[in-house]
Design an enzyme around this catalytic site. Sequence first.
Site, mmCIF file in Angstrom:
data_model
loop_
_atom_site.group_PDB
_atom_site.id
_atom_site.type_symbol
_atom_site.label_atom_id
_atom_site.label_comp_id
_atom_site.label_asym_id
_atom_site.label_seq_id
_atom_site.Cartn_x
_atom_site.Cartn_y
_atom_site.Cartn_z
ATOM 1 N N LYS A 1 -1.660 -9.010 15.731
ATOM 2 C CA LYS A 1 -0.871 -10.068 15.082
ATOM 3 C C LYS A 1 -1.333 -11.452 15.581
ATOM 4 C CE LYS A 1 2.146 -9.804 12.590
ATOM 5 N NZ LYS A 1 2.234 -9.686 11.094
ATOM 6 N N THR B 1 5.211 -12.390 14.757
ATOM 7 C CA THR B 1 6.160 -11.891 15.745
ATOM 8 C C THR B 1 6.125 -12.716 17.030
ATOM 9 O OG1 THR B 1 6.488 -10.011 17.254
ATOM 10 C CG2 THR B 1 4.305 -10.245 16.343
ATOM 11 N N ASP B 2 7.223 -12.691 17.764
ATOM 12 C CA ASP B 2 7.239 -13.359 19.077
ATOM 13 C C ASP B 2 6.397 -12.590 20.106
ATOM 14 O OD1 ASP B 2 8.884 -11.142 19.415
ATOM 15 O OD2 ASP B 2 10.587 -12.256 20.249
ATOM 16 N N GLU B 3 5.992 -11.354 19.769
ATOM 17 C CA GLU B 3 5.270 -10.538 20.751
ATOM 18 C C GLU B 3 3.885 -11.110 21.073
ATOM 19 O OE1 GLU B 3 5.750 -6.297 20.207
ATOM 20 O OE2 GLU B 3 7.653 -6.590 19.177
ATOM 21 N N TYR C 1 -0.729 -3.848 18.981
ATOM 22 C CA TYR C 1 0.015 -4.465 17.867
ATOM 23 C C TYR C 1 0.041 -5.989 18.018
ATOM 24 C CZ TYR C 1 4.117 -6.319 15.407
ATOM 25 O OH TYR C 1 4.964 -7.093 14.639
ATOM 26 N N TYR D 1 2.257 7.675 -8.460
ATOM 27 C CA TYR D 1 1.138 6.736 -8.556
ATOM 28 C C TYR D 1 -0.217 7.424 -8.590
ATOM 29 C CZ TYR D 1 4.671 3.287 -7.959
ATOM 30 O OH TYR D 1 5.773 2.525 -8.149
ATOM 31 N N LEU E 1 3.771 -10.291 4.518
ATOM 32 C CA LEU E 1 4.466 -9.458 5.518
ATOM 33 C C LEU E 1 3.763 -8.128 5.769
ATOM 34 C CD1 LEU E 1 7.131 -10.607 3.466
ATOM 35 C CD2 LEU E 1 8.145 -10.121 5.688
ATOM 36 N N THR F 1 -5.686 -3.314 9.229
ATOM 37 C CA THR F 1 -4.692 -3.934 8.335
ATOM 38 C C THR F 1 -4.308 -5.334 8.794
ATOM 39 O OG1 THR F 1 -3.764 -1.929 7.383
ATOM 40 C CG2 THR F 1 -2.261 -3.781 7.625
ATOM 41 N N LYS G 1 0.820 -1.215 0.000
ATOM 42 C CA LYS G 1 0.000 0.000 0.000
ATOM 43 C C LYS G 1 0.855 1.267 0.000
ATOM 44 C CE LYS G 1 -3.553 2.159 2.906
ATOM 45 N NZ LYS G 1 -4.271 2.086 4.186
ATOM 46 N N ARG H 1 15.278 -7.509 24.753
ATOM 47 C CA ARG H 1 14.803 -7.933 23.443
ATOM 48 C C ARG H 1 15.833 -8.888 22.854
ATOM 49 N NH1 ARG H 1 10.971 -6.268 25.406
ATOM 50 N NH2 ARG H 1 9.417 -4.771 24.673
HETATM 51 P P1 NAD Z 1 7.313 -2.297 8.126
HETATM 52 O O1 NAD Z 1 6.393 -1.430 8.924
HETATM 53 O O2 NAD Z 1 8.706 -1.837 7.865
HETATM 54 O O3 NAD Z 1 6.661 -2.597 6.688
HETATM 55 C C1 NAD Z 1 5.314 -2.926 6.547
HETATM 56 C C2 NAD Z 1 4.967 -2.825 5.065
HETATM 57 O O4 NAD Z 1 3.572 -3.167 4.915
HETATM 58 C C3 NAD Z 1 5.133 -1.419 4.481
HETATM 59 O O5 NAD Z 1 5.777 -1.488 3.235
HETATM 60 C C4 NAD Z 1 3.699 -0.917 4.336
HETATM 61 O O6 NAD Z 1 3.532 0.014 3.270
HETATM 62 C C5 NAD Z 1 2.947 -2.213 4.072
HETATM 63 N N1 NAD Z 1 1.530 -2.110 4.452
HETATM 64 C C6 NAD Z 1 1.020 -1.640 5.619
HETATM 65 N N2 NAD Z 1 -0.315 -1.681 5.593
HETATM 66 C C7 NAD Z 1 -0.667 -2.224 4.382
HETATM 67 C C8 NAD Z 1 -1.907 -2.549 3.768
HETATM 68 N N3 NAD Z 1 -3.070 -2.305 4.376
HETATM 69 N N4 NAD Z 1 -1.887 -3.105 2.536
HETATM 70 C C9 NAD Z 1 -0.707 -3.341 1.891
HETATM 71 N N5 NAD Z 1 0.490 -3.039 2.420
HETATM 72 C C10 NAD Z 1 0.508 -2.494 3.658
HETATM 73 O O7 NAD Z 1 7.284 -3.719 8.857
HETATM 74 P P2 NAD Z 1 8.446 -4.782 9.064
HETATM 75 O O8 NAD Z 1 9.194 -4.432 10.277
HETATM 76 O O9 NAD Z 1 9.154 -4.996 7.793
HETATM 77 O O10 NAD Z 1 7.580 -6.068 9.408
HETATM 78 C C11 NAD Z 1 7.106 -6.928 8.365
HETATM 79 C C12 NAD Z 1 6.328 -8.058 8.983
HETATM 80 O O11 NAD Z 1 7.157 -8.797 9.872
HETATM 81 C C13 NAD Z 1 5.117 -7.613 9.801
HETATM 82 O O12 NAD Z 1 4.070 -8.519 9.579
HETATM 83 C C14 NAD Z 1 5.603 -7.687 11.235
HETATM 84 O O13 NAD Z 1 4.530 -7.932 12.119
HETATM 85 C C15 NAD Z 1 6.557 -8.864 11.153
HETATM 86 N N6 NAD Z 1 7.659 -8.864 12.124
HETATM 87 C C16 NAD Z 1 8.450 -7.754 12.266
HETATM 88 C C17 NAD Z 1 9.522 -7.789 13.159
HETATM 89 C C18 NAD Z 1 10.441 -6.613 13.329
HETATM 90 O O14 NAD Z 1 11.319 -6.644 14.201
HETATM 91 N N7 NAD Z 1 10.358 -5.574 12.524
HETATM 92 C C19 NAD Z 1 9.759 -8.953 13.908
HETATM 93 C C20 NAD Z 1 8.939 -10.064 13.725
HETATM 94 C C21 NAD Z 1 7.884 -10.010 12.824
HETATM 95 P P1 TYD Z 2 11.024 -1.281 19.265
HETATM 96 O O1 TYD Z 2 12.159 -1.131 18.322
HETATM 97 O O2 TYD Z 2 9.878 -0.315 19.187
HETATM 98 O O3 TYD Z 2 10.512 -2.783 19.123
HETATM 99 P P2 TYD Z 2 9.426 -3.613 20.037
HETATM 100 O O4 TYD Z 2 8.716 -2.674 20.919
HETATM 101 O O5 TYD Z 2 8.533 -4.179 18.980
HETATM 102 O O6 TYD Z 2 10.238 -4.629 20.764
HETATM 103 O O7 TYD Z 2 11.583 -1.215 20.743
HETATM 104 C C1 TYD Z 2 12.616 -2.085 21.200
HETATM 105 C C2 TYD Z 2 12.829 -1.824 22.686
HETATM 106 O O8 TYD Z 2 13.355 -0.488 22.842
HETATM 107 C C3 TYD Z 2 11.542 -1.858 23.493
HETATM 108 O O9 TYD Z 2 11.822 -2.420 24.773
HETATM 109 C C4 TYD Z 2 11.159 -0.408 23.649
HETATM 110 C C5 TYD Z 2 12.499 0.306 23.676
HETATM 111 N N1 TYD Z 2 12.496 1.675 23.110
HETATM 112 C C6 TYD Z 2 13.002 2.748 23.861
HETATM 113 O O10 TYD Z 2 13.456 2.577 25.003
HETATM 114 N N2 TYD Z 2 12.972 3.999 23.302
HETATM 115 C C7 TYD Z 2 12.476 4.232 22.052
HETATM 116 O O11 TYD Z 2 12.451 5.410 21.597
HETATM 117 C C8 TYD Z 2 11.981 3.116 21.297
HETATM 118 C C9 TYD Z 2 11.413 3.321 19.907
HETATM 119 C C10 TYD Z 2 12.019 1.853 21.864
#
Ligand code: NAD
Ligand code: TYD
Length: 355
Positions: free
Chosen positions: A165, A135-137, A161, A352, A85, A104, A38, A225
């Site tokens: 998930k 996610t593990d969350e 969040y 776009y 994803l 979403t 999107k 983490r």
């Molecule tokens: P991100 O926020 O960087 O990217 C998400 C992408 O999804 C973006 O490109 C966004 O434009 C697209 N998107 C959002 N809403 C949409 C919709 N309605 N339709 C189509 N596209 C849409 O996220 P990320 O960190 O790359 O995470 C990707 C996936 O992995 C997610 O499902 C997240 O829950 C999972 N995940 C992330 C982490 C992490 O540490 N980042 C860890 C474990 C799992």
């Molecule tokens: P984050 O990168 O947001 O990932 P998640 O909450 O999904 O684990 O945060 C990682 C850890 O860092 C989390 O314990 C929250 C902490 N954090 C801060 O202390 N300050 C910040 O500004 C952010 C974004 C996260």
Amino acid sequence: MKFKRSILITGGAGFIGSHVVRRFVKAYPEYRIINLDKLTYAGNLDNLRDIENAPNYRFFKADICDFETVSDLMRQEKVDGVIHLAAESHVDRSIKDPFTFARTNVMGTLSLLQAARLLWEGRNYEGCFFYHISTDEVYGALPMDGTLFTEKTPYSPHSPYSASKASSDHFVRAFHDTYGMPAVVTNCSNNYGPYQFPEKLIPLFINNIRHRKPLPVYGRGENVRDWLYVGDHAAAIDLIFHRGAAGETYNIGGFNEWKNIDLIKLMIATVDRLLGRPVGADMDLITYVTDRAGHDLRYAIDSSKLRDNLGWKPSVTFEEGLEQTVRWYLENGAWLDAVTSGAYLSYYEEMYAGR
Ligand code: NAD
Ligand code: TYD
């Protein structure tokens, strides 16, 4: 050219998605890779410049909640595998705006599942048809006692969040159990690496140290983490998509726990060293702020099932991965400046418009 497979990857313009798309486009020239995204604030086509003209790649701007559009696209492209994803991914945003996350992550995933099911039913596809990245969350928070999340840990999400998930994970399993759709779910720990939007801890803090801005540490920085290099997550996704068993769940993580404050001190030392500043000069940027609401104390993943069943293990140590990551952000200041200014969003609107 006739392709052997046609794979739909959703969220491919985001952080992890862009690594998965790049890996698949390069490793499988015989597959057609369709990136459906999107382009929310987190989606950025600059993340994919190096492969955007590859003959086996196509980008399609759409919302996963738009069932008709997604369904039509999947039919036209004869999709025979989905790697999902696309999601809203940031906990702090989910606290402010839970509805967007439910829309979403829950409704969008359901819409995609339904579109996939209509395509899959009655046809003879082999292997995993729907791969859901989670996610593990969803497992909740662990105490500081060395225990780990396994695939059998009951779900106990705390943030909007993780609740969204968790719900999407349940829908994926329901489609497997009810309709027999071959589906896999993986639950991964915190990722880090290039192209992560600088709202998450690691890129946000690297960018702030770069500009000598305060580093907002939630609470006392005691939360833990479990960090995994994004390239290793993409490698695990590739392996599981091809060899994972339908109906299974795999945890993905690198047995790499860090207390936030220790990680933050390591980041400061690394940025200072690479910028030629006296090491530790920026420690005074650490600023303790009010804790995040419902802040999960500790996440830690047991990924031994993936290791034992499919032979996956991380390829880089955390020290190597963090060094490469800090270097990448420092060398790609223009990318950081563009995403923090939002400049790339108006670029998309022009590009776009009307599509
Ligand atoms: P991100 O926020 O960087 O990217 C998400 C992408 O999804 C973006 O490109 C966004 O434009 C697209 N998107 C959002 N809403 C949409 C919709 N309605 N339709 C189509 N596209 C849409 O996220 P990320 O960190 O790359 O995470 C990707 C996936 O992995 C997610 O499902 C997240 O829950 C999972 N995940 C992330 C982490 C992490 O540490 N980042 C860890 C474990 C799992
Ligand atoms: P984050 O990168 O947001 O990932 P998640 O909450 O999904 O684990 O945060 C990682 C850890 O860092 C989390 O314990 C929250 C902490 N954090 C801060 O202390 N300050 C910040 O500004 C952010 C974004 C996260």
